[in-house]
Design a protein around this motif. Sequence first.
Motif, PDB file in Angstrom:
ATOM      1  N   LYS A 194       0.833  -1.205   0.000  1.00  0.00           N
ATOM      2  CA  LYS A 194       0.000   0.000   0.000  1.00  0.00           C
ATOM      3  C   LYS A 194       0.874   1.263   0.000  1.00  0.00           C
ATOM      4  CE  LYS A 194      -2.118  -1.452   3.729  1.00  0.00           C
ATOM      5  NZ  LYS A 194      -1.560  -2.827   3.746  1.00  0.00           N
ATOM      6  N   ASP A 195       1.858   1.310   0.901  1.00  0.00           N
ATOM      7  CA  ASP A 195       2.727   2.498   0.995  1.00  0.00           C
ATOM      8  C   ASP A 195       3.446   2.757  -0.328  1.00  0.00           C
ATOM      9  OD1 ASP A 195       1.982   2.715   3.632  1.00  0.00           O
ATOM     10  OD2 ASP A 195       3.820   1.879   4.446  1.00  0.00           O
ATOM     11  N   GLY A 196       3.996   1.698  -0.912  1.00  0.00           N
ATOM     12  CA  GLY A 196       4.755   1.843  -2.156  1.00  0.00           C
ATOM     13  C   GLY A 196       3.883   2.286  -3.311  1.00  0.00           C
ATOM     14  N   ALA A 197       2.685   1.726  -3.390  1.00  0.00           N
ATOM     15  CA  ALA A 197       1.774   2.116  -4.471  1.00  0.00           C
ATOM     16  C   ALA A 197       1.408   3.589  -4.366  1.00  0.00           C
ATOM     17  CB  ALA A 197       0.515   1.248  -4.430  1.00  0.00           C
ATOM     18  N   ILE A 198       1.093   4.026  -3.150  1.00  0.00           N
ATOM     19  CA  ILE A 198       0.741   5.437  -2.949  1.00  0.00           C
ATOM     20  C   ILE A 198       1.938   6.328  -3.285  1.00  0.00           C
ATOM     21  CG2 ILE A 198       0.140   7.158  -1.198  1.00  0.00           C
ATOM     22  CD1 ILE A 198      -1.418   4.860   0.236  1.00  0.00           C
ATOM     23  N   ARG A 199       3.116   5.943  -2.813  1.00  0.00           N
ATOM     24  CA  ARG A 199       4.308   6.765  -3.020  1.00  0.00           C
ATOM     25  C   ARG A 199       4.664   6.888  -4.504  1.00  0.00           C
ATOM     26  NH1 ARG A 199       7.156   4.113   0.011  1.00  0.00           N
ATOM     27  NH2 ARG A 199       8.414   2.867  -1.413  1.00  0.00           N
ATOM     28  N   HIS A 200       4.640   5.778  -5.243  1.00  0.00           N
ATOM     29  CA  HIS A 200       5.047   5.810  -6.643  1.00  0.00           C
ATOM     30  C   HIS A 200       3.982   6.414  -7.552  1.00  0.00           C
ATOM     31  CE1 HIS A 200       8.115   2.988  -5.209  1.00  0.00           C
ATOM     32  NE2 HIS A 200       8.777   3.242  -6.323  1.00  0.00           N
ATOM     33  N   VAL A 201       2.751   6.020  -7.363  1.00  0.00           N
ATOM     34  CA  VAL A 201       1.683   6.475  -8.258  1.00  0.00           C
ATOM     35  C   VAL A 201       1.396   7.960  -8.084  1.00  0.00           C
ATOM     36  CG1 VAL A 201      -0.780   6.238  -8.802  1.00  0.00           C
ATOM     37  CG2 VAL A 201       0.632   4.201  -8.441  1.00  0.00           C
ATOM     38  N   MET A 202       1.439   8.429  -6.831  1.00  0.00           N
ATOM     39  CA  MET A 202       1.085   9.820  -6.566  1.00  0.00           C
ATOM     40  C   MET A 202       2.308  10.726  -6.477  1.00  0.00           C
ATOM     41  SD  MET A 202      -2.082   9.125  -6.568  1.00  0.00           S
ATOM     42  CE  MET A 202      -2.811  10.732  -6.227  1.00  0.00           C
ATOM     43  N   SER A 203       3.453  10.268  -6.969  1.00  0.00           N
ATOM     44  CA  SER A 203       4.703  11.021  -6.822  1.00  0.00           C
ATOM     45  C   SER A 203       4.697  12.365  -7.544  1.00  0.00           C
ATOM     46  CB  SER A 203       5.886  10.179  -7.319  1.00  0.00           C
ATOM     47  OG  SER A 203       5.723   9.845  -8.698  1.00  0.00           O
ATOM     48  N   GLY A 204       3.873  12.499  -8.597  1.00  0.00           N
ATOM     49  CA  GLY A 204       3.863  13.751  -9.334  1.00  0.00           C
ATOM     50  C   GLY A 204       2.759  14.706  -8.944  1.00  0.00           C
ATOM     51  N   VAL A 205       1.957  14.309  -7.960  1.00  0.00           N
ATOM     52  CA  VAL A 205       0.824  15.136  -7.551  1.00  0.00           C
ATOM     53  C   VAL A 205       1.281  16.250  -6.623  1.00  0.00           C
ATOM     54  CG1 VAL A 205      -1.339  15.109  -6.235  1.00  0.00           C
ATOM     55  CG2 VAL A 205      -0.856  13.281  -7.854  1.00  0.00           C
ATOM     56  N   ASN A 206       0.756  17.434  -6.835  1.00  0.00           N
ATOM     57  CA  ASN A 206       1.082  18.588  -5.992  1.00  0.00           C
ATOM     58  C   ASN A 206       0.592  18.324  -4.562  1.00  0.00           C
ATOM     59  OD1 ASN A 206       1.188  21.063  -4.658  1.00  0.00           O
ATOM     60  ND2 ASN A 206       0.719  22.226  -6.512  1.00  0.00           N
ATOM     61  N   PRO A 207       1.480  18.350  -3.567  1.00  0.00           N
ATOM     62  CA  PRO A 207       1.064  18.086  -2.181  1.00  0.00           C
ATOM     63  C   PRO A 207      -0.039  19.015  -1.681  1.00  0.00           C
ATOM     64  CG  PRO A 207       3.456  18.071  -2.365  1.00  0.00           C
ATOM     65  CD  PRO A 207       2.921  18.576  -3.685  1.00  0.00           C
ATOM     66  N   GLU A 208      -0.135  20.218  -2.274  1.00  0.00           N
ATOM     67  CA  GLU A 208      -1.182  21.154  -1.851  1.00  0.00           C
ATOM     68  C   GLU A 208      -2.582  20.639  -2.173  1.00  0.00           C
ATOM     69  OE1 GLU A 208      -0.113  25.648  -1.776  1.00  0.00           O
ATOM     70  OE2 GLU A 208       0.560  24.863  -3.703  1.00  0.00           O
ATOM     71  N   GLY A 209      -2.666  19.746  -3.166  1.00  0.00           N
ATOM     72  CA  GLY A 209      -3.972  19.251  -3.569  1.00  0.00           C
ATOM     73  C   GLY A 209      -4.237  17.814  -3.181  1.00  0.00           C
TER      74      GLY A 209
END
Length: 296
Positions: free
Chosen positions: A80-95
């Motif tokens: 779960k942690d790895g999937a979230i980290r890799h897939v969402m790596s390009g998402v702006n943390p503000e959103g």
Amino acid sequence: MSHRKKKMRINAKDFRVRPGKKVVLSKWPTKVEPFCPSDVEYDDLLAKHVAQLSSLQQLHYASHHYALLLVFQGMDGAGKDGAIRHVMSGVNPEGCEVFSFKQPSAEELDHDFLWRAVRHLPERGRIGIFNRSYYEDVLVVRVHPELLRTQGLPTELCDEKTVWDGRYRSIVDPEKHLYRNGTCVVKIFLHLSQEEQRKRFLARIDEPDKNWKFSLADIHERKYWKDYVKAYEACLHATSTHHAPWYVVPADDKENARLIVSRIVLDALEELKMAWPKTTPKRRAELQSIRKHLSA
């Protein structure tokens, strides 16, 4: 003639649990044929997905009509942690915001089981990610029903013959409410085999930088593997709906799982009716006025 395997197309619907369909997890694969024939092509495709997600997330934030809630569940070690980290790596943390739900606190136990999750639901224009979630109360608590007695419920509401169906309704109805109010709920179950979990636990022992991930509690819970499978089957059957579907993602191959997850999230965002805010004539005139001041 080249004998290289062709890159396979990812169809997220192949992993979606149809509403009302009985779920037998032994019939759902924990591993499928790799979508990319090489590591280089995997990296390229994941990077492409991440870039698309980044672009769609900006549009999602700007349009400000919908919220997106991603729920991740799975056995310990499912990734779960790895999937979230890799897939969402390009998402702006503000959103985007990630919440991990562990053993409930005393304050949380003084409220209904949905309370601690409701407090963290995403706002319009934002993506919320639940690493584990309110579903723990029909999974872990179902496997360990003695936990019901720690939740402060009246005795008559702890009947194991009725409590789970009641909790499924308590989950499905709020998810319908969220849908009716612009929150898209997507639920991902990372489907791991018991043998692959064993290998990952051994890696956590053998690799020093993974020692921190290992807990004796993980080994203890392996004893209840069959009970967890039954709990997940009942949960997926009862709570996968048209407006808040479950996806059973084969998780033995981490790279493949990340590609599937990224495709699922992309599809969810692409299905939303989003558009960039239109500039009004008054606003355009204001911008032209500002331009004149800046050009002076």
